[in-house]
Design a protein around this motif. Sequence first.
Motif, PDB file in Angstrom:
ATOM      1  N   ASP A 112       0.809  -1.217   0.000  1.00 48.34           N
ATOM      2  CA  ASP A 112       0.000   0.000   0.000  1.00 48.34           C
ATOM      3  C   ASP A 112       0.844   1.269   0.000  1.00 48.34           C
ATOM      4  N   ALA A 113       2.143   1.132  -0.175  1.00 44.60           N
ATOM      5  CA  ALA A 113       3.018   2.300  -0.111  1.00 44.60           C
ATOM      6  C   ALA A 113       2.915   3.120  -1.394  1.00 44.60           C
ATOM      7  N   THR A 114       3.129   4.421  -1.247  1.00 44.97           N
ATOM      8  CA  THR A 114       3.131   5.333  -2.374  1.00 44.97           C
ATOM      9  C   THR A 114       4.537   5.806  -2.711  1.00 44.97           C
ATOM     10  N   PHE A 115       5.367   5.955  -1.676  1.00 48.07           N
ATOM     11  CA  PHE A 115       6.746   6.379  -1.857  1.00 48.07           C
ATOM     12  C   PHE A 115       7.669   5.514  -1.007  1.00 48.07           C
ATOM     13  N   ALA A 116       8.899   5.342  -1.457  1.00 40.63           N
ATOM     14  CA  ALA A 116       9.902   4.603  -0.699  1.00 40.63           C
ATOM     15  C   ALA A 116      11.229   5.337  -0.782  1.00 40.63           C
ATOM     16  N   SER A 117      11.866   5.532   0.374  1.00 34.14           N
ATOM     17  CA  SER A 117      13.189   6.149   0.424  1.00 34.14           C
ATOM     18  C   SER A 117      14.207   5.121   0.888  1.00 34.14           C
ATOM     19  N   TRP A 118      15.196   4.864   0.043  1.00 34.16           N
ATOM     20  CA  TRP A 118      16.257   3.897   0.345  1.00 34.16           C
ATOM     21  C   TRP A 118      17.542   4.628   0.671  1.00 34.16           C
ATOM     22  N   ARG A 119      18.320   4.030   1.574  1.00 35.28           N
ATOM     23  CA  ARG A 119      19.591   4.640   1.945  1.00 35.28           C
ATOM     24  C   ARG A 119      20.578   3.549   2.325  1.00 35.28           C
ATOM     25  N   THR A 120      21.839   3.714   1.920  1.00 34.08           N
ATOM     26  CA  THR A 120      22.875   2.785   2.361  1.00 34.08           C
ATOM     27  C   THR A 120      24.210   3.509   2.434  1.00 34.08           C
ATOM     28  N   GLY A 121      25.000   3.130   3.428  1.00 39.17           N
ATOM     29  CA  GLY A 121      26.327   3.726   3.607  1.00 39.17           C
ATOM     30  C   GLY A 121      26.609   4.053   5.054  1.00 39.17           C
ATOM     31  N   ARG A 122      27.882   4.125   5.386  1.00 39.85           N
ATOM     32  CA  ARG A 122      28.348   4.493   6.722  1.00 39.85           C
ATOM     33  C   ARG A 122      27.751   3.609   7.810  1.00 39.85           C
ATOM     34  N   GLY A 123      27.709   2.293   7.515  1.00 38.97           N
ATOM     35  CA  GLY A 123      27.331   1.312   8.529  1.00 38.97           C
ATOM     36  C   GLY A 123      25.857   1.035   8.667  1.00 38.97           C
TER      37      GLY A 123
END
Length: 347
Positions: A112-123
Amino acid sequence: MFSDLDEQLATTLKHQAGGDIDPTPIVQQARHRGRRLRLRRRGLIVGGLAATCVALTSVVLAIPGVRSTDDPIMPAAALMLPEAQSDGTVRPEEVGADAATVHFSTDALVNDATFASWRTGRGIESVEFRGPSGHARFVLARTEVLLDGLQQTLSSQGRPQGRTEVRVGDRSGVAWFDPSGDRKLWFVRWQPANELWAQLDIYATTRDEAVGTASRVRFDGAHRCVVPFRLESLPPDGRLLECSVTLGRSARDSFVEGSLVVGDASGRWLTVRAQLAPISDDARRGDLVAGPYRARRQGRDVLEMVVKPCYVEAFRKGRGNGYTEAEGLAILGGYRPARDLERPESW
């Protein structure tokens, strides 16, 4: 996934942390964002069906406030990152070490999500989903200390209740909650593998519902953190420290925003961020040279330019002494946009 103005203010303040606050970039960016939102919304509302998007507080991000009837909803898979090669095993030393790879899958959270924010780095590796029926964040980290240091991004009353022991799949963990209206904001923390920590923050009616959702996160594959640009002119000893991208299920806004953080062994870092710019937004062309582009100053520590179809910013103020303006312009000069913003697998 974020309110434009709220996120920009937060980002500007973050980059000014540790020193005197210069109000000039805050005021300028607020004015710029207000003008851009008015232009964009004016064009979207005509003949459209308005649908106000709720605000999400975290890293960054510009989310349109309305959607027209000509803007169809894409499948939930549009929020997922492209797959990366993997042997199906997540290794603690790799988590958050490669700023181009996410070592988990959260298909269970995207329906049911409309937006997704992904992040990776610095542990740390994370994803935050937001939609009309819910909001959740999942984080994978190499240490529990990193989880403890996270800023809470889901709203609540700020009165966390006592922890109780739970089982997430076949692993032991703990859960606690914070009152938040009709539902509670649940926090579920566990170790999916030795020397690896995970936490799911999610609104749920019961603890079992929250724990059940946490148990559906998978660690047998990997995904590529991708943004629709490359940086080909890094300074000496500079390397990619972090990647973040926000994707949407609207055909009009499948790409919302992407950022790369560049840094070196001395502790300096600089963020380059790209987001869609209004068609008429040429006012940011400046008198500074950044490779093949023209850039301008925005306040004391931000450089900006337009590389169609995106508005690009370089935030020079980071840890340590930060990067010089000349270094920031050199990095922006190596900005190379992707040809197709609608196909993350091609980035």
